[in-house]
Design a protein around this motif. Structure first.
Motif, PDB file in Angstrom:
ATOM      1  N   ARG A   1      13.110  19.080 -14.206  1.00  0.00           N
ATOM      2  CA  ARG A   1      13.271  17.794 -13.539  1.00  0.00           C
ATOM      3  C   ARG A   1      13.128  16.602 -14.477  1.00  0.00           C
ATOM      4  NH1 ARG A   1      10.457  21.070 -10.390  1.00  0.00           N
ATOM      5  NH2 ARG A   1       8.470  20.021 -10.668  1.00  0.00           N
TER       6      ARG A   1
ATOM      7  N   LYS B   1      17.975  20.618 -14.927  1.00  0.00           N
ATOM      8  CA  LYS B   1      18.211  21.735 -13.993  1.00  0.00           C
ATOM      9  C   LYS B   1      19.681  21.841 -13.595  1.00  0.00           C
ATOM     10  CE  LYS B   1      17.005  19.192  -9.823  1.00  0.00           C
ATOM     11  NZ  LYS B   1      16.160  19.067  -8.651  1.00  0.00           N
TER      12      LYS B   1
ATOM     13  N   SER C   1       8.223  14.528 -12.928  1.00  0.00           N
ATOM     14  CA  SER C   1       8.630  15.840 -12.427  1.00  0.00           C
ATOM     15  C   SER C   1       8.288  15.968 -10.946  1.00  0.00           C
ATOM     16  CB  SER C   1       7.890  16.953 -13.174  1.00  0.00           C
ATOM     17  OG  SER C   1       8.384  17.075 -14.461  1.00  0.00           O
TER      18      SER C   1
ATOM     19  N   ARG D   1      10.483  13.664  -8.529  1.00  0.00           N
ATOM     20  CA  ARG D   1      11.904  13.996  -8.478  1.00  0.00           C
ATOM     21  C   ARG D   1      12.175  15.248  -7.659  1.00  0.00           C
ATOM     22  NH1 ARG D   1      13.330  12.735 -14.775  1.00  0.00           N
ATOM     23  NH2 ARG D   1      13.189  10.469 -14.610  1.00  0.00           N
ATOM     24  N   GLU D   2      11.119  15.821  -7.083  1.00  0.00           N
ATOM     25  CA  GLU D   2      11.318  17.023  -6.273  1.00  0.00           C
ATOM     26  C   GLU D   2      11.050  16.659  -4.818  1.00  0.00           C
ATOM     27  OE1 GLU D   2      12.007  20.505  -7.263  1.00  0.00           O
ATOM     28  OE2 GLU D   2      12.311  20.403  -5.090  1.00  0.00           O
TER      29      GLU D   2
ATOM     30  N   SER E   1      10.967  18.340  -2.082  1.00  0.00           N
ATOM     31  CA  SER E   1      10.074  19.176  -1.282  1.00  0.00           C
ATOM     32  C   SER E   1       8.610  18.806  -1.539  1.00  0.00           C
ATOM     33  CB  SER E   1      10.321  20.653  -1.582  1.00  0.00           C
ATOM     34  OG  SER E   1       9.926  20.950  -2.896  1.00  0.00           O
ATOM     35  N   GLN E   2       8.315  18.371  -2.779  1.00  0.00           N
ATOM     36  CA  GLN E   2       6.931  17.989  -3.058  1.00  0.00           C
ATOM     37  C   GLN E   2       6.568  16.683  -2.357  1.00  0.00           C
ATOM     38  OE1 GLN E   2       5.475  18.409  -6.995  1.00  0.00           O
ATOM     39  NE2 GLN E   2       6.806  20.131  -7.488  1.00  0.00           N
TER      40      GLN E   2
ATOM     41  N   GLN F   1      -0.632  21.387  -4.465  1.00  0.00           N
ATOM     42  CA  GLN F   1       0.134  20.588  -5.402  1.00  0.00           C
ATOM     43  C   GLN F   1      -0.288  20.842  -6.854  1.00  0.00           C
ATOM     44  OE1 GLN F   1       2.345  18.776  -3.880  1.00  0.00           O
ATOM     45  NE2 GLN F   1       3.166  18.035  -5.813  1.00  0.00           N
TER      46      GLN F   1
ATOM     47  N   HIS G   1       1.540  22.997  -9.791  1.00  0.00           N
ATOM     48  CA  HIS G   1       1.928  22.343 -11.038  1.00  0.00           C
ATOM     49  C   HIS G   1       1.547  23.194 -12.253  1.00  0.00           C
ATOM     50  CE1 HIS G   1       2.146  19.436 -14.279  1.00  0.00           C
ATOM     51  NE2 HIS G   1       0.879  19.676 -14.537  1.00  0.00           N
TER      52      HIS G   1
ATOM     53  N   GLU H   1       3.425  26.483 -12.420  1.00  0.00           N
ATOM     54  CA  GLU H   1       4.792  26.287 -12.910  1.00  0.00           C
ATOM     55  C   GLU H   1       4.807  26.161 -14.432  1.00  0.00           C
ATOM     56  OE1 GLU H   1       6.792  22.846 -11.310  1.00  0.00           O
ATOM     57  OE2 GLU H   1       8.698  23.396 -12.242  1.00  0.00           O
TER      58      GLU H   1
END
Ligand SMILES: Nc1ncnc2c1ncn2[C@@H]1O[C@H](COP(=O)(O)OP(=O)(O)OP(=O)(O)O)[C@@H](O)[C@H]1O
Ligand SMILES: [Mg+2]
Lengths: 315, 244
Positions: free
Chosen positions: A94, A137, B23, B26-27, B29-30, B72, B76, B79
């Motif tokens: 990301r 991605k 990061s 930009r997601e 779902s988070q 969360q 992190h 990941e």
């Protein structure tokens, strides 16, 4: 006494994972400024060796010094001077291409002006400028692979580790990466390159080792290694009569122009024969079995490996 | 000739924190998880049970927000381990503890934003807050709870291998904290961070109290929980990821 300026020196370096002897006593002396190839099949211990030399994996035993620093004691000094391109694609999905590359530069403490300029320059060389603002991605595998390489070189390290940098690239992108790596060599960086592509090892390395089961099985320049196999051509073929492989090889090697023979895998035989292409029929007469699927080629590093292990680099 | 740079710890920490933060936001779902889960309960209480009940449970709902950071934070770090980026980072001259600190920092920034948003949301949906309520404490109590979440998250992160298992297993911590602590029901256990926080938050928000035995003491106990969990989490995380 001759004092060689060494980038890397290891002494009986070992890494065991339980019963697996991943690296089993490696002694290396790699001079500064050289492009050093490490060729070996899957599981040979290439990545494990690189991880130990880049200080992120402690060895089970043995020592190594990298740029004159001890891999156990001077971890930080080593990290300041190396760049590592891992075998896997290791990127932040990301973040965009620039942000990924910048992050490594920032960890090294480069100035903003320097790393911004250099990132653009590098992205240009890898033909990635136009999409550098997209999140990684969304990139194709080959684009990610190129970013993976750039993240290792942004800070112009003295010593570079490339762990299979071209795996999965198409021939054209592979050329781009090869040229890129050669550029670094011209700048006097020392480069360690692992691969299981014999072409890559042959094309790029000044000197190389072939490793198998964690041990060095041979070392030299590509020409030296191929030279050891003799002057002949490599003749490879399949036979139906697999039980008779050894007799077939024995009969063939009685011919004075056949220098050696080996069986490879289950069905194949490899002969090294002077002027092999024109003498296939003579060989056929002597071995008295039908040869199928014949190919004749020049010596390659693959044949060096076959000669030493009776196996191919890639099965 | 190659240059050797002298990296500064503070710069590394800053850049890593920015990276983590980018990061995260930009997601989608988070974001949904960080703001959506507590929002569901705001809506449920306000429109399901009605304003009177909402007034009683609003303090707990605000405490609920930083609790979701457990999954969360664990996600992190899982990941970073799973994708190899942690290993890649430490081939550069950055220390493992800087990477770890940056992970905690970025979550604390998220916690601060999240708490402010939650407080604004409950006001927007008509909760009546005691006019004497100390605004700083309304923010500070849930913020202290965020530290305990980071501790739980680190402990979880040291055991799991993937981000998805971190997300799943986090429920086994979040749900007990939520129910035993009485965030949305009556509290069952008095001494866990959530019940301490809900009690203090209720005292401040509903009664406008700043009594030491209800607020100050509870904050001290939550802080002790937070420090203890974070220390344990760091020890476990460092040990479990020492061999990469
Ligand atoms: N963390 C680990 N735990 C257990 N075994 C491991 C670990 N890392 C590597 N190995 C084992 O060590 C051996 C050497 O692995 P390594 O990754 O170094 O091989 P390689 O030469 O890089 O192979 P490839 O070409 O497939 O990348 C393999 O048998 C592998 O399974
Ligand atoms: Mg490998």
């Amino acid at each position: 006494m001759i004092i060689l300026d060494l980038a890397i020196e290891t002494n009986n370096l070992k890494k065991y994972f339980g019963v697996i002897h991943a690296v089993d006593g490696i002694d290396l002396q790699i001079p500064k400024g050289s492009l050093f190839g490490v060729l070996g099949p899957n599981g040979a211990g290439k990545t494990t060796t690189i991880k130990m030399l880049s200080t992120i994996l402690p060895p089970t035993s043995g020592d190594a010094s990298v740029l004159g620093f001890d891999i156990k004691k001077d971890v930080l000094e080593i990290k300041k001077r190396i760049g590592v391109c891992p075998q896997e694609l290791v990127l932040y999905p990301r973040l965009n291409a620039r942000e990924n590359i910048h992050l490594i530069a920032q960890m090294h403490g480069m100035s903003k002006k320097d790393y911004k300029e250099r990132t653009d320059d590098l992205l240009g060389k890898m033909n990635l400028l136009d999409r550098s603002k997209e999140l990684v991605k969304n990139y194709s595998g080959g684009m990610k692979r190129r970013i993976n390489v750039l993240m290792a070189v942004i800070h112009e390290p003295e010593l570079l580790f490339f762990d299979e940098p071209t795996a999965g690239l198409d021939p054209q992108s592979r050329r781009v990466v090869w040229d890129f790596i050669r550029d670094f060599q011209e700048k006097d960086s020392t480069i360690i390159l692992t691969t299981h592509s014999m072409e890559e090892a042959d094309d790029l390395s000044d000197e190389l080792i072939i490793i198998d089961h964690g041990k060095i099985i041979t070392q030299g320049t590509p020409d030296e290694l191929k030279g050891k196999l003799g002057e002949g051509d490599i003749l490879e073929f399949k036979v139906k009569e697999i039980e008779q492989r050894n007799e077939i090889i024995e009969r063939a090697t009685k011919l004075d122009f056949v220098q050696w023979g080996k069986s490879v895998g289950k069905h194949r035989i490899v002969l090294n024969a002077l002027d092999g292409l024109r003498r296939v029929s003579e060989i056929m007469d002597v071995i008295k079995v039908k040869m199928e699927d014949i190919s004749v080629r020049k010596n390659t590093l693959e044949d060096v490996f076959i000669d030493l292990t009776g196996r191919r680099l890639r099965d | 000739m190659e240059q050797i740079f002298e990296p500064k710890f503070t710069n590394q920490l800053w850049y890593l924190t920015v990276k983590n933060f980018k990061s995260m936001i930009r997601e989608i779902s988070q974001l949904v998880w960080i703001f959506g889960y507590p929002l569901v309960f705001i809506l449920l209480f306000r429109f399901g049970y009605g304003l009177e009940t909402f007034n009683i449970f609003a303090p707990g709902v605000v405490i609920l927000a930083p609790i979701v950071l457990i999954s969360q934070l664990a996600g992190h770090f899982a990941e970073e381990k799973e994708s190899g980026t942690l290993q890649r980072l430490i081939t550069t001259p950055v220390s493992r503890s800087t990477v770890l600190l940056s992970g905690l920092f970025s979550q604390l920034i998220v916690a601060a934003i999240q708490i402010i948003v939650m407080l604004l949301l409950i006001l927007l949906f008509g909760v009546s807050i005691n006019p004497n309520a100390n605004i700083f404490l309304l923010f500070f109590i849930p913020f202290i709870v965020a530290f305990t979440s980071l501790g739980f998250g680190l402990i979880l992160a040291s055991f799991v291998r993937t981000a998805s298992s971190a997300g799943g297993l986090a429920w086994f911590i979040i749900l007990p904290l939520q129910f035993l602590g009485g965030l949305l029901t009556v509290p069952l256990v008095g001494f866990i961070p959530t019940s301490l926080a809900a009690e203090a938050m209720g005292a401040v928000m509903i009664n406008g109290s700043i009594a030491f035995d209800l607020v100050g003491l509870n904050i001290i106990f939550i802080a002790i929980w937070g420090i203890g969990l974070i220390v344990l989490g760091i020890l476990l995380f460092q040990r479990k990821t020492a061999i990469l």
